[in-house]
Motif scaffolding. Structure first.
Motif, short mmCIF file in Angstrom:
data_model
loop_
_atom_site.label_atom_id
_atom_site.label_comp_id
_atom_site.label_asym_id
_atom_site.label_seq_id
_atom_site.Cartn_x
_atom_site.Cartn_y
_atom_site.Cartn_z
N TRP A 44 -56.35 -17.72 52.53
CA TRP A 44 -57.35 -16.90 53.16
C TRP A 44 -57.66 -17.36 54.56
N TRP A 45 -57.72 -18.67 54.66
CA TRP A 45 -58.05 -19.31 55.93
C TRP A 45 -57.10 -18.84 57.02
N ALA A 93 -68.63 -12.65 52.75
CA ALA A 93 -67.69 -13.07 51.71
C ALA A 93 -67.61 -14.59 51.64
N HIS A 94 -67.51 -15.24 52.79
CA HIS A 94 -67.42 -16.69 52.79
C HIS A 94 -68.66 -17.33 52.18
N ARG A 114 -64.96 -23.07 71.56
CA ARG A 114 -63.97 -22.62 70.60
C ARG A 114 -63.86 -23.57 69.42
N ILE A 115 -63.94 -24.86 69.69
CA ILE A 115 -63.74 -25.79 68.58
C ILE A 115 -65.05 -26.18 67.90
N GLY A 135 -65.55 -25.82 64.01
CA GLY A 135 -64.67 -26.75 63.31
C GLY A 135 -65.15 -28.18 63.44
N VAL A 136 -65.47 -28.60 64.67
CA VAL A 136 -65.89 -29.98 64.86
C VAL A 136 -67.16 -30.27 64.08
N LEU A 165 -64.68 -26.85 53.48
CA LEU A 165 -64.53 -26.83 54.93
C LEU A 165 -64.03 -25.46 55.39
N ILE A 166 -63.02 -24.97 54.71
CA ILE A 166 -62.41 -23.72 55.15
C ILE A 166 -63.41 -22.57 55.08
N PHE A 167 -64.13 -22.49 53.98
CA PHE A 167 -65.08 -21.38 53.87
C PHE A 167 -66.29 -21.59 54.76
N PHE A 197 -58.97 -31.74 61.01
CA PHE A 197 -59.26 -30.99 62.22
C PHE A 197 -58.56 -29.65 62.32
N ILE A 228 -68.70 -16.99 48.47
CA ILE A 228 -67.80 -17.93 47.81
C ILE A 228 -68.42 -19.33 47.77
N PRO A 241 -61.49 -26.82 50.56
CA PRO A 241 -61.98 -25.44 50.46
C PRO A 241 -63.37 -25.27 51.05
N VAL A 288 -66.37 -23.14 57.76
CA VAL A 288 -65.97 -22.76 59.11
C VAL A 288 -65.73 -21.25 59.17
N GLY A 289 -65.10 -20.73 58.11
CA GLY A 289 -64.82 -19.30 58.07
C GLY A 289 -66.09 -18.49 58.25
N GLY A 336 -60.27 -27.25 60.27
CA GLY A 336 -61.55 -26.78 60.78
C GLY A 336 -61.38 -25.92 62.02
N VAL A 337 -60.47 -26.32 62.89
CA VAL A 337 -60.39 -25.69 64.20
C VAL A 337 -59.46 -24.48 64.18
N SER A 365 -57.80 -20.65 49.00
CA SER A 365 -58.61 -20.78 50.20
C SER A 365 -57.72 -20.95 51.42
N GLU A 373 -67.30 -18.76 61.95
CA GLU A 373 -66.45 -18.01 62.87
C GLU A 373 -66.53 -16.51 62.59
N PHE A 395 -66.17 -10.65 62.41
CA PHE A 395 -65.52 -10.06 61.26
C PHE A 395 -66.19 -10.45 59.95
#
Ligand code: HEM
Ligand SMILES: Nc1ncnc2c1ncn2[C@@H]1O[C@H](COP(=O)(O)OP(=O)(O)OP(=O)(O)O)[C@@H](O)[C@H]1O
Ligand SMILES: Nc1ncnc2c1ncn2[C@@H]1O[C@H](COP(=O)(O)OP(=O)(O)OP(=O)(O)O)[C@@H](O)[C@H]1O
Ligand SMILES: [Mg+2]
Ligand SMILES: [Mg+2]
Lengths: 236, 258, 222, 222, 236
Positions: B194-195, C193-194, C50-51, C54-55, C175-177, D37, C197, C173, C179-180, D40-41, B191, C183, C189
């Motif tokens: 990918w991120w 996929a996110h 922008r944030i 994430g926030v 969090l990443i997906f 952060f 997952i 993970p 936010v992904g 996320g950001v 992940s 965004e 884009f």
């Protein structure tokens, strides 16, 4: 004596074979044996710290013995924990009452976790707290809480009652009620094991003095050291 | 009452595991550890000294980075050890849970701090290196991020282990965590990869891989062997002292009883 | 088996309702944390925009994490947990029921509060729907993974931090997906996929987490 | 009067040390929150640099807030608090001792951890010293104000949220001046005024907060 | 009987005047009076929920009575709470033991909060748990915890002992020790008030049956309604 709300038809037998207990790395008791048949009662006594509570937790399957076995109808309880659990009631030091839940709700909930419907009113009636059925737990005095905890015994049926100092906080009236309940339960074919320091009328009960199973100081040290690498104090 | 071996475990355990159980005997393990101890100590000392000498004095300076690159001789072996030790931790956790192997508990407990230290060394050297190379101590690059998370995993393991007063319970809990964590590690790696690639392109100039010169390879290898020997050394010392500490503790508890 | 399962969830919900505002721990924390950001970072709308994904996700994650230590704590302290353990419900279902109740009382309110906070942070409207969907898929994973951490730390004083430390790496993970996905929707884009997952992760967590938590529960009774 | 006061602080510290990593609640939370952060950001250094002062201060504030409900909770549950109340120490000193112990176990570690996290967030080096100073002045205020909230919610189940709601409005000024000082240092429009206000706030809080907390303790006693 | 470690020279007197108590909006007892002089003992008894624990908390200054006053040496305790507090020991249902602190540390800490130095060893010795002085609280059995809680009585001096069901969880040996301690305390000029359901040897103790002060049903409703807007039930 009123008839017990529950009748148990099949005879039952609980056996402890060479039970040993280690807690916090220290041997508490060893080589403890007993046999208890349907209708029987066993009174655990002995000085503070001799392992009464620990024994009851082992019998309830909540604590794993350091050695030996517990047999229910001849089969080791470890092999059929789920079935065994549903046949026992354990009332320990903690009352398992929520400040925000009423006794009726509490009994209903615990019966549900056993897959049954609670005889809540009857149970509270028998313990003399029918009037508090809808009073949230936070408003109860110590003895009232204890009575509600004991009402679990009646709210859903179980052959084996394991009671850890049940008379604590109870007044004379409540103690008498408990004695009557235990009598009825035994007459109906149930088994009762009680740990207590106070006088309790349990006609014909066998007595087990835990102090007699205390390991000698030397043994205790050796066992403790050996147990460090084994599975002392494992549970469930 | 001698502590009876766990019945269910003996019944279900495969033969190999029962063989391993032989080492659960503390005395036998202590003998083994005593035998290993001098070897690992000597190997660790010699290879580490040789590695440092070769790395600092013999290996030529990098044509691009000058002497700063020498940090690699610590940085890379530390990274490898950090990951290898986590695998050991997970295997020990499995052994503890499935075969209920008591020694596995002690190995896990002894390995974690070493692994955490290597992870920390990798992070530290990396960020010391990053300052001259990238002009910043830290970037949220994939590799760096997953290493940081590995560090957290180690810390969690150690913390959980020590949070229980009763060492055996702590060991079981930590073993569960190690197993759960192993499922997670590839996911994190994946992940995080990918991120980073999906977001804005990396703003940091990436370092070209230095083509490895044999004079650089040798100290790298020596350091690697030295780190492993050091790990084995720490393992034997810590497991032994753990066994002894538990004996003392139990003796004291037993005495305080009366 | 179904009745005890539902009884457990029902009781947890009932207690949460009776707890008044206290049971809204996570949403309140979520709201507080998110509102502090404009105060800390400054009111620039561009920057906030922008944030924002994430926030929002980080705060949701912290909020979900904070209430974890309550999952088994009270029941363990007052003896209820041992009674539940003596009941007929296998421990993995106990753990599952607890995770579900936790999600209903923390994750779901988060999802409901998110749109309002998204407006506050000036989140691009293109991200709104995906934010909700990603939270709907992600927060149950947080509760499920959290139940492992909570079970492992039962009976430990100040288990709270420990839980954070234990579950954090497993939350990354998600969090990443999460936010992904948001965004991806905003910058065009793609988010599929996110989200897929996340959905896959949810299924895996649903199947595996209760077993790990049950193992930890078994360990917990002294 | 001095001995009971020190005994109280000493005991809290000792319990915190024995609690192992569990006693580092706030720092661990602080570190976790701050590391989340960038995840996320996104890893952009510019962006991180811009939001760094805000993120650091918000996370420090949340971290300090989270451990508040523990301030009196354990002592109340196990009966220690009533024994302390029966002791010779006036309640305002009990409250002060608790706030000091809270700061030593939460605020101080935050201050110590801040530089490392500042590096991770790429905070401009010009802001480093002022960040530390502002935290040193600000976190004790958070503990002192927090002791009032904690005392007001003693004995309430899930007092945690309530505390957050109670203390939050009082925390916001600390946040604003704290961030203001750091940004003032970074962007060169001066930090003195902000720091002086924080120092003044600290003195006022030291003098007044224990009395308010003692009143709350007394209220819950009668 | 060994000499008490503490001697109290000035005579003391505790009086309750027309005390009333309302909890959870319900009147518990009313018009309760008693006088207790140095060397005296008062035994509180009565069924569960009649207000024994509540009365003890009122006497300890931890709960505000709904009516009436408590006088210590003739002065209302509310007017000199701090001075009064330092002259009493209250041992309630909670043992005030930390899992991570040893009995010796615990006693030392509580003595320090009273501005004194603990006689920890002597106190633990008297309760028969000297061997556990350095064992963390989490390793103690229920009765051992209770003994440590009671050791507070000896670890630092106080004229007035307020004990809420002190014998709970205690074995016979510990109960006998407690009885001896109470005897010595009284002989040395101390006062003892105990709420209990079990038999306890307290020679010459006055008995107070809380059930006798129960408000009538009608009164209870009125009082309860009136009290609903006051500060009922705020406790520590
Ligand atoms: C805190 C910052 C850093 C961290 C956490 C970090 C982490 C790692 C890790 C985990 C590895 C092992 C990879 C593997 O074995 O597959 C590694 C290898 C390596 N690192 Fe770093 N690193 C950091 C900074 C740097 C910097 C600043 C440089 C140089 C400019 C650098 C150069 C290398 C090289 C050359 C290798 C070996 C090449 C390879 O095996 O692919 N690292 N690093
Ligand atoms: N915290 C509380 N909040 C509200 N009401 C309470 C509280 N504690 C007790 N009560 C009520 O006050 C009454 C007196 O309680 P108390 O605990 O003083 O009784 P007690 O005589 O000590 O009983 P026991 O023998 O059961 O310990 C009871 O009817 C109880 O329901
Ligand atoms: N949670 C625990 N961890 C470690 N050791 C314990 C624990 N609980 C009890 N012990 C120890 O185990 C021994 C037996 O305790 P147990 O509670 O079974 O005694 P008991 O006979 O019930 O005593 P009591 O009459 O005081 O209730 C005691 O010596 C105690 O110190
Ligand atoms: Mg016991
Ligand atoms: Mg009472």
């Amino acid at each position: 004596m009123a008839a017990s709300p529950h009748q148990f038809d099949h005879p039952a037998r609980l056996e402890a074979r060479a039970l040993g207990c280690v807690r916090g790395g220290r041997a508490v008791f060893q080589a403890l044996d007993f046999v208890l048949d349907a209708g029987g009662a066993l009174l655990l006594h002995g000085p503070n710290g001799t392992g009464k509570s620990s024994l009851l937790r082992i019998l309830a399957g909540l604590l794993r013995p350091a050695g030996g076995r517990v047999l229910w109808n001849g089969a080791a309880i470890r092999d059929a924990v789920d079935d065994y659990c549903s046949q026992l009631h354990y009332v320990g030091h903690l009352d398992a009452l929520k400040p925000l839940m009423t006794p009726r709700e509490t009994l209903g909930f615990f019966a549900a976790t056993r897959g049954e419907v609670a005889l809540a009113d009857e149970a509270l009636e028998r313990l003399g707290v029918a009037g508090l059925a809808d009073t949230p737990g936070r408003y109860l005095s110590a003895g009232q809480k204890r009575r509600v905890a004991l009402a679990r015994l009646i709210a859903s049926p179980a052959k084996l009652w394991l009671l850890d100092e049940p008379t604590v906080m109870l007044d004379l009236d409540a103690t008498a009620r408990l004695e009557a309940l235990m009598g009825e339960h035994r007459a109906a074919g149930g088994l009762v094991i009680v740990a207590t320091h106070t006088a309790l009328a349990l006609p014909g009960a066998a007595r087990l003095d835990l102090a007699q199973f205390r390991p000698t100081a030397a043994r205790r040290a050796i066992d403790g050291a050996g147990a460090a690498l084994s599975f002392e104090d494992e549970t469930w | 009452m001698t502590p009876t071996p766990d019945e269910a475990a003996t019944k279900a355990a495969p033969r190999r595991a029962r063989g391993l159980h032989a080492f659960a005997n503390p005395a036998r393990f202590m003998r083994l550890a005593r035998a290993i101890f001098p070897f690992s100590a000597v190997i660790a000392a010699t290879t580490l000294i040789a590695g440092v000498v070769l790395g600092l004095a013999v290996a030529p300076p990098d044509y691009q980075q000058g002497d700063a690159y020498r940090i690699i001789f610590v940085h890379v072996p530390a990274a490898s050890l950090a990951m290898i030790i986590y695998v050991i931790l997970a295997l020990a956790g499995a052994a503890a849970l499935i075969w209920k192997h008591p020694l596995a508990d002690l190995i896990g407990r002894a390995s974690a701090p070493v692994g955490a230290s290597f992870t920390f060394i990798n992070l530290l050297t990396g960020s010391l290196w990053g300052q001259p190379m990238w002009g910043t101590w830290w970037v949220w690059d994939t590799r760096l991020t997953s290493m940081l998370i590995l560090f957290f995993v180690y810390l969690g393991y150690i913390a959980l282990h020590s949070a229980f007063e009763d060492p055996t319970k702590g060991a079981r809990a930590a073993a569960i965590l190690a197993l759960v964590g192993v499922v997670n590690l590839p996911i994190i790696h994946f992940s995080v990869d990918w991120w980073n690639t999906l977001h804005q392109p990396a703003t940091i100039m990436k370092l070209d891989r230095p083509s490895i010169d044999p004079s650089m390879m040798a100290p790298l290898f020596l350091m690697f062997v030295g780190f492993i020997a050091y790990y084995v050394l720490m393992l034997t010392i810590r497991v032994r002292s753990d066994i002894i500490a538990r004996r003392i503790r139990n003796l004291r508890l037993a005495q305080s009883a009366n | 088996m179904v009745r005890p399962f539902l009884a457990l969830i029902g009781r947890d919900l009932r207690l949460a309702f009776r707890g008044g505002i206290g049971s809204l721990v996570s949403v309140v924390f979520f709201i507080i944390a998110v509102t502090l950001f404009p105060l800390g970072v400054g009111p620039s709308l561009d920057l906030l925009e922008r944030i924002a994904p994430g926030v929002l996700w980080v705060c949701a994650l912290l909020a979900a994490m904070l209430s974890l230590d309550r999952m088994f704590h009270d029941d363990h302290e007052d003896g209820t947990l041992e009674q539940i353990a003596l009941g007929v419900l296998p421990l993995q279902f106990v753990a599952l029921a607890k995770a579900i109740a936790h999600w209903l009382t923390t994750g779901l309110p988060l999802v409901l509060a998110a749109p309002v906070l998204a407006v506050l942070l000036n989140l691009s409207t293109k991200g709104f729907v995906i934010l909700i969907v990603s939270l709907l898929l992600g927060t149950p994973i947080l509760s499920l993974i959290g139940s492992i951490g909570a079970a492992l730390t039962i009976g430990l004083r100040r288990g709270g931090v420990l839980i954070s430390l234990l579950v954090l790496p497993l939350y990354v993970p998600v969090l990443i997906f999460g936010v992904g996905a948001v965004e991806g929707a905003i910058y065009g884009f793609g988010e599929r996929a996110h989200l897929l997952i996340l959905a896959g992760g949810l299924i895996v967590a649903l199947v595996l987490a209760p077993f790990a938590a049950a193992a930890a529960l078994r360990l917990s009774q002294e």
